[in-house]
Design a protein around this motif. Structure first.
Motif: not given
Length: 221
Positions: A100-103, A124-135
Motif C-alpha cells: 500500500e505504501g509503495v502504491i 520475484g514473488y509478486s502477486s498478479l492481483s497486485y500487479l494490475k494496481r501498480f502504476p
C-alpha cells in the motif's frame, strides 16, 4: 551502468561493491549522487544540442522511502530537466514489502511524470492481483529467461507469457541481456518492443555514450 574506478585496483564491477554499499547504507548517498549526475548530464547534453534520451536509474530498497518522490522532484527542478527523460527501475521484492505504501509512492512519481519500470520480472514473488494496481509503465524480462529463448522451450513460453501479459495490461516490455541475433529475432517475433544488452551496446564511458547518441542520430562528431 555504474562502475567504481578504484585508484589502486582499477575497475570494480557493481556486483562486487553494490552489496557492500547496501549493507553499510552508503547506497543512499551513492544513489542520490547517481540521480543528480544523470539529470545534470542529460540537461547538459540537451543544452549542447545532443539528442538526449530517457535514462533509467536503478533504485535500491533502502532509497525507496516516502521522501524519494520529493527528492526526485527537487533534482529535476534543480537541473530543469523534463521528467519524461527519467525512468526509475524497481524490483518485485522491493514493492512487495509494503504494497500500500509503495502504491502511494508510485502515484507520486506518476504525478511527476517520471516513468517506473519493474525490473527482473518473473524472478520475484509478486502477486498478479497486485500487479494490475501498480502504476508502472514497463515490465523488464529478466535475462535468465532471455538467455535461453533459443534453446529452452520453458524460457520461450515464459518470455512469450510475460510479453502477452504486458500488452494486455497496457504496459511496454523490455528484454534484458540480449546478446545474439537469434534472441533478437525471437523477441521481435514475440512482440517485444525494446531490448537492452551487449547486442545493442556494451557499457560505455560518458564520452563514448555521447558519440553513440550522435552517431545513432546522424549527427557529425
Amino acid at each position: 551502468l555504474l562502475r567504481w574506478n578504484h585508484a589502486g585496483i582499477g575497475m570494480v564491477p557493481p556486483a562486487t561493491f553494490i552489496p557492500v554499499a547496501e549493507e553499510t547504507g552508503l547506497i543512499i548517498p551513492i544513489g542520490q549522487w547517481i540521480l543528480e549526475t544523470v539529470c545534470a548530464r542529460n540537461k547538459q547534453w540537451e543544452r549542447a544540442g545532443i539528442p538526449i534520451v530517457k535514462l533509467a536509474v536503478n533504485i535500491s530498497a533502502k532509497q525507496f522511502r516516502p521522501t524519494l518522490p520529493r527528492l526526485v522532484a527537487e533534482i529535476l527542478a534543480r537541473h530543469e530537466l523534463d521528467a519524461g527523460f527519467l525512468e526509475l527501475e524497481i524490483t518485485e521484492s522491493m514493492i512487495m514489502q509494503n504494497v500500500e505504501g509503495v502504491i502511494s509512492m508510485m502515484g507520486d512519481f506518476q504525478k511527476l511524470g517520471v516513468d517506473l519500470s519493474l525490473d527482473d520480472f518473473g524472478t520475484g514473488y509478486s502477486s498478479l492481483s497486485y500487479l494490475k494496481r501498480f502504476p508502472i509503465d514497463r515490465l523488464k524480462i529478466d535475462q535468465s529467461f532471455v538467455r535461453g529463448v533459443t534453446q529452452d522451450a520453458d524460457d520461450e513460453a515464459i518470455t512469450r507469457a510475460i510479453i502477452s501479459l504486458s500488452k494486455n495490461l497496457g504496459l511496454r516490455v523490455i528484454a534484458e541481456g540480449v546478446e545474439t541475433e537469434a534472441q533478437l529475432a525471437f523477441l521481435r517475433s514475440a512482440g517485444c518492443e525494446e531490448i537492452q544488452g551487449y547486442l545493442y551496446s556494451r557499457p560505455l564511458s560518458e564520452d563514448a555514450f555521447v558519440e553513440f547518441l550522435q552517431s545513432r542520430n546522424g549527427q557529425a562528431m
